[in-house]
Design a protein around this motif. Structure first.
Motif, mmCIF file in Angstrom:
data_model
loop_
_atom_site.group_PDB
_atom_site.id
_atom_site.type_symbol
_atom_site.label_atom_id
_atom_site.label_comp_id
_atom_site.label_asym_id
_atom_site.label_seq_id
_atom_site.Cartn_x
_atom_site.Cartn_y
_atom_site.Cartn_z
ATOM 1 N N ALA A 56 1.156 -1.506 -0.548
ATOM 2 C CA ALA A 56 0.052 0.106 0.022
ATOM 3 C C ALA A 56 0.382 1.362 0.131
ATOM 4 O O ALA A 56 0.617 2.205 -1.049
ATOM 5 N N VAL A 57 2.089 1.083 0.903
ATOM 6 C CA VAL A 57 2.864 1.934 0.617
ATOM 7 C C VAL A 57 2.959 2.516 -0.798
ATOM 8 O O VAL A 57 3.819 3.565 -1.473
ATOM 9 N N ASP A 58 3.715 1.151 -1.657
ATOM 10 C CA ASP A 58 5.141 1.884 -2.469
ATOM 11 C C ASP A 58 3.676 2.031 -3.302
ATOM 12 O O ASP A 58 3.753 3.024 -3.954
ATOM 13 N N GLU A 59 2.321 2.034 -3.323
ATOM 14 C CA GLU A 59 1.509 2.045 -4.505
ATOM 15 C C GLU A 59 0.902 3.878 -4.332
ATOM 16 O O GLU A 59 1.057 5.036 -4.479
ATOM 17 N N ILE A 60 0.972 3.782 -2.399
ATOM 18 C CA ILE A 60 0.839 5.654 -2.097
ATOM 19 C C ILE A 60 2.209 6.423 -2.313
ATOM 20 O O ILE A 60 1.665 7.784 -2.598
ATOM 21 N N LYS A 61 3.699 6.531 -2.265
ATOM 22 C CA LYS A 61 4.138 7.160 -2.420
ATOM 23 C C LYS A 61 4.550 6.826 -4.287
ATOM 24 O O LYS A 61 4.673 8.325 -4.408
ATOM 25 N N LYS A 62 4.433 5.929 -5.019
ATOM 26 C CA LYS A 62 4.006 6.703 -6.757
ATOM 27 C C LYS A 62 2.759 7.971 -6.994
ATOM 28 O O LYS A 62 2.923 8.057 -7.189
ATOM 29 N N TYR A 63 1.438 7.081 -6.366
ATOM 30 C CA TYR A 63 1.018 8.464 -6.053
ATOM 31 C C TYR A 63 1.073 9.796 -6.267
ATOM 32 O O TYR A 63 1.004 10.607 -6.499
ATOM 33 N N LEU A 64 2.056 10.232 -4.946
ATOM 34 C CA LEU A 64 2.711 11.178 -4.480
ATOM 35 C C LEU A 64 3.521 11.856 -5.448
ATOM 36 O O LEU A 64 3.017 13.221 -5.700
ATOM 37 N N ASP A 65 4.250 10.534 -5.793
ATOM 38 C CA ASP A 65 4.771 10.986 -7.490
ATOM 39 C C ASP A 65 4.704 11.602 -8.717
ATOM 40 O O ASP A 65 4.758 12.785 -8.482
ATOM 41 N N THR A 66 3.562 10.809 -8.706
ATOM 42 C CA THR A 66 2.645 11.191 -9.620
ATOM 43 C C THR A 66 2.550 12.929 -10.026
ATOM 44 O O THR A 66 1.816 13.752 -10.268
ATOM 45 N N VAL A 67 1.404 12.981 -8.525
ATOM 46 C CA VAL A 67 0.387 14.289 -8.356
ATOM 47 C C VAL A 67 1.897 15.128 -7.990
ATOM 48 O O VAL A 67 1.650 16.124 -7.111
ATOM 49 N N LYS A 68 2.643 14.937 -7.287
ATOM 50 C CA LYS A 68 4.304 16.142 -6.760
ATOM 51 C C LYS A 68 4.153 16.736 -5.477
ATOM 52 O O LYS A 68 3.853 17.849 -5.707
ATOM 53 N N SER A 69 3.289 15.459 -4.650
ATOM 54 C CA SER A 69 2.879 16.005 -3.442
ATOM 55 C C SER A 69 3.946 15.185 -2.257
ATOM 56 O O SER A 69 4.496 14.520 -2.821
ATOM 57 N N LYS A 70 4.120 15.908 -0.988
ATOM 58 C CA LYS A 70 4.979 15.297 -0.567
ATOM 59 C C LYS A 70 4.460 15.669 0.867
ATOM 60 O O LYS A 70 5.025 14.539 2.329
ATOM 61 N N LYS A 71 3.019 15.525 1.567
ATOM 62 C CA LYS A 71 2.418 15.479 2.440
ATOM 63 C C LYS A 71 1.482 13.953 2.457
ATOM 64 O O LYS A 71 0.663 14.524 1.493
ATOM 65 N N LEU A 72 1.505 13.595 3.352
ATOM 66 C CA LEU A 72 0.521 13.040 3.463
ATOM 67 C C LEU A 72 -0.331 12.818 4.984
ATOM 68 O O LEU A 72 0.188 12.563 5.558
ATOM 69 N N LEU A 73 -1.176 12.183 4.428
ATOM 70 C CA LEU A 73 -2.654 11.927 5.855
ATOM 71 C C LEU A 73 -3.112 10.493 5.713
ATOM 72 O O LEU A 73 -3.857 10.211 4.659
ATOM 73 N N VAL A 74 -2.133 9.711 6.398
ATOM 74 C CA VAL A 74 -3.443 8.481 6.136
ATOM 75 C C VAL A 74 -4.239 8.609 7.899
ATOM 76 O O VAL A 74 -4.308 8.511 8.504
ATOM 77 N N TYR A 75 -5.924 7.992 6.937
ATOM 78 C CA TYR A 75 -7.212 8.119 7.311
ATOM 79 C C TYR A 75 -7.404 6.995 7.329
ATOM 80 O O TYR A 75 -8.150 6.306 6.955
ATOM 81 N N PRO A 76 -8.170 5.843 8.900
ATOM 82 C CA PRO A 76 -8.830 4.891 8.618
ATOM 83 C C PRO A 76 -10.055 5.240 8.631
ATOM 84 O O PRO A 76 -10.682 6.171 8.760
ATOM 85 N N TYR A 77 -10.440 4.705 7.064
ATOM 86 C CA TYR A 77 -12.267 4.645 7.035
ATOM 87 C C TYR A 77 -12.461 3.813 6.776
ATOM 88 O O TYR A 77 -12.276 2.878 5.779
ATOM 89 N N ALA A 78 -12.979 2.593 7.932
ATOM 90 C CA ALA A 78 -13.888 1.618 7.803
ATOM 91 C C ALA A 78 -14.186 1.609 6.658
ATOM 92 O O ALA A 78 -14.563 0.403 5.350
ATOM 93 N N HIS A 79 -15.428 2.892 6.034
ATOM 94 C CA HIS A 79 -16.577 2.778 4.923
ATOM 95 C C HIS A 79 -16.542 1.880 3.271
ATOM 96 O O HIS A 79 -17.244 1.853 2.630
#
Length: 629
Positions: A56-79
């Motif tokens: 999941a983190v690999d995936e998130i990192k890839k996405y952050l690179d794509t949108v050129k962001s360096k800030k992440l919030l991990v938000y537990p969301y059961a739904h």
RNA sequence: GCCUCGGUAGCUCAGCCUGGUAGAGCGUUACCUUGGUAAGGUAGAGGUCGCGGGUCCAAAUCCCGCCCGAGGCUCCA
């Protein structure tokens, strides 16, 4: 794990209160605001582990690179998921995601787990701003599966696509001809429809099926918008009809030797003997979460009966053991577009009789009895062999070793039959047959069915003691002598629609009709006398009612006709001074002069051997709420 | 789930294209009629036009989203 990533201008969230007991403790409940970041909503699912967190983190990192962001919030969301991991496990995985993320991402934040939170988010408006992924353990190497089609496919679904079928027509006498070479005769037209239906899957119609109009018009059943699609409401007349069919089928199965039991309608997905069976079938069940258990609603009576039989102490001397249950309901979450009136439902009533057999020889012997039972039950319900087409399915091996047995069944049915043959056994059965009703629009629906199951005895660890003292698994037969009760009603209504299409008078079997006799007083002066007649009919167990409304005779007759009431008797001065009645028989459209006793005898003769229940509405039409029509 | 069509009174439906006071039949209520085998008469009540949003002076009507249904695709152990 389900992951929803949103490239956002800002997010504000505020912990309100602990939602679950295992919620983590937090230092402050004050509102948090973060700007220009990626918010990753995360739901941890059953079976997820550290490797999934890493993926999941690999995936998130890839996405952050794509949108050129360096800030992440991990938000537990059961739904995001209906298959959540237990909270204790989930909080650990979420923390792992946070820890792994910190290794490669500059700024990592995390919202608290297990809290009810309010949040306010502004998602950026570019095409890549929203991204959903499903990450599963087995997808480790490729790391991710795309969110669409993310539904877990069971092995059955995948393999079924590869499974190749060979189609034949098997005639009485044993001659088997490939469908393509078979010359369909005029009387085979429904079999031809069934063949096309099963093989070419060509089903072009553009009409509402006839029974949908009739089930409403006759106040039998209707859709219930407040429930899930495919869960119907049954009005008094429909409920009565269902009760009678249920009682009749149950009695016949018990006369055959079935032992009636009752089993739960929901089961634990994680129960060991459930899992293997369960995973072989497409994910088409209703899921229910209860505490930490993931439950599903049964789609047949199999589980309950097998789990019960496993705990029986069985000797070969007891076999065959026949367990029976009428499931009200069985649930199948058919796709919404597949649901049709009473033909295809998500909640239905299914008689289900399993026979545990010692060996194939005993299974075959039992199979013949159940074949007779099914033909007889269906016939008594008002659907003869003429009304249904048979399909039989088996493996090549089974056919080669049991040609005579199969020919015997076809000869008994006495009509050509559609055959589906497989090179190898994929399903749990080696042989299966079913009777299909073909409706006015050329749709085929299975009613009665029976199967020879060679797999589940072992899977459920059902054992019996053989003569030599060894433990063996029985062969299990799965029979529904009538098919789903709702579907029987569907077939009866479609059949009567066919009758009226060809100029006949549509009707239901007398024993299933709510009102068998309607008494119609000419004027209010005759009501009292009518009630005497009514009392006699009722005490003879004939369902009769009285149209005591202040309407003309013509109108009351008309309504008894539109309600498909078989017998109407008009009572006026003439009848009050005579021993004979004028009976209007709808099946003939004529009037007859007979005595009350003769009428009672006539009704009794036609409902012989069928269950009786009293009227399910007030006797007086003047006090009856009007439903439909 | 996807595609197409539909949702207006308790029921069956018209009106929508072309925006401007919400309609019919059946049922229901009251009264008249007291009847002879498929609809007797008169009057009244009954509507969040599926839900939500938008456009417009004005929306049942036009636009968008959702819900429900039908048919098709697919599926049906």
């Amino acid at each position: 794990m389900r992951l929803l990533q949103l490239h956002s201008d800002f997010i504000e969230y505020e912990p309100i209160e602990k939602e679950i007991r295992d919620a983590e403790d937090i230092a402050s409940k004050s509102k948090v605001r973060l700007e220009d970041l990626v918010v990753a909503f995360v739901a941890v699912e059953n079976g997820d582990d550290e490797s999934v967190a890493k993926a999941a983190v690999d995936e998130i990192k890839k996405y952050l690179d794509t949108v050129k962001s360096k800030k992440l919030l991990v938000y537990p969301y059961a739904h995001l998921s209906s298959d959540l991991a237990p909270p204790v496990a989930a909080v650990g995985i979420i923390k792992s995601v946070e820890d792994f993320a910190k290794e490669s991402i500059d700024q990592v934040y995390r919202a608290p787990f297990g809290w009810t939170k309010s949040f306010n988010i502004k998602v950026k408006g570019h095409p890549l701003a929203e991204n959903a992924k499903e990450i599963s353990k087995q997808a480790e190497h490729e790391h991710v599966g795309h969110s669409h089609g993310g539904e877990k496919e069971s092995s059955a679904l995948k393999a079924e696509e590869k499974l190749q079928s060979f189609w034949y027509i098997l005639q009485p006498g044993g001659q088997m001809t490939p469908v393509k070479e078979y010359k369909f005769k005029k009387q085979d037209s429904n079999l031809q429809v069934l063949s096309n239906y099963e093989i070419t899957k060509n089903r072009t119609v553009n009409e509402q099926p006839a029974h949908v109009r009739l089930m409403k018009k006759l106040a039998i059943a209707d859709y219930e918008p407040a429930s899930d699609a495919g869960n119907m409401r049954y009005y008094p007349k429909g409920r009565l009809m269902k009760s009678l069919i249920e009682q009749y089928v149950t009695r016949r199965v018990m006369e055959y030797g079935g032992i009636e039991v009752e089993t739960p309608i929901m089961y634990d997905t994680k129960h060991p003997s459930m899992e293997s069976y369960f995973n072989r079938f497409p994910a088409r069940q209703y899921n229910i979460a209860s505490d930490n258990k993931q439950l599903f609603l049964r789609f047949a009576a199999c589980f309950g009966q097998f789990l019960m039989a496993k705990d029986f102490n069985i000797s070969y001397k007891h076999l065959p053991v026949k367990l029976y249950e009428l499931t009200r309901y069985s649930f199948r979450r058919e796709k919404s577009g597949e649901l049709v009136g009473l033909r295809r439902l998500r909640a239905f009533t299914m008689p289900d009789c399993h026979a545990l057999c010692r060996d194939l020889a005993q299974a075959k012997e039992e199979f013949r009895k159940r074949f007779e039972l099914s033909i007889s039950v269906l016939d008594n319900l008002g659907l003869s062999s003429e009304d249904v087409e048979m399909a039989i399915r088996f493996t090549e091996e089974f056919y080669n070793e049991n040609k005579e047995f199969i020919a015997e069944l076809i000869n008994r049915f006495n009509k050509p039959v559609l055959v589906e043959m497989w090179k190898e056994r994929f399903f749990y059965f080696t042989l299966k047959w079913e009777f299909n009703y073909i409706d006015g629009l050329g749709k085929a629906s299975a009613l009665s069915t029976d199967q020879i199951d060679v797999e589940n005895g072992k899977r459920y660890n059902i054992e019996f003691v053989e003569e030599d003292g060894s433990m063996k698994n029985p062969i299990i037969l799965h029979n529904s002598p009538s098919g789903a009760v709702e579907r029987v009603i569907y077939a009866l209504l479609e059949k009567s629609a066919k009758v009226s299409k060809t100029g006949g008078i549509p009707s239901l079997p007398l024993w299933l009709s709510h009102t068998q006799v309607r008494v119609i007083p000419v004027s209010q002066d005759h009501v009292k006398y009518c009630e005497k007649i009514l009392a006699e009919l009722t005490s003879s167990q004939v369902r009769a009612d009285i149209d005591d409304r202040d309407e003309t005779v013509g109108k009351k007759i008309r309504e008894s006709e539109t309600e498909w009431v078989r017998y109407a008797i008009v009572i006026g001065d003439k009848e009050m001074n005579s021993a004979r009645l004028v009976v209007r028989d709808r099946s003939e459209g004529k009037q007859r002069e007979i005595t009350l006793q003769e009428l009672i005898d006539e009704v009794k003769a036609q409902t012989k051997d069928k269950p009786y229940l009293p009227l399910n509405l007030p006797q007086r039409l003047s006090t009856r709420p009007q439903i439909m029509v």
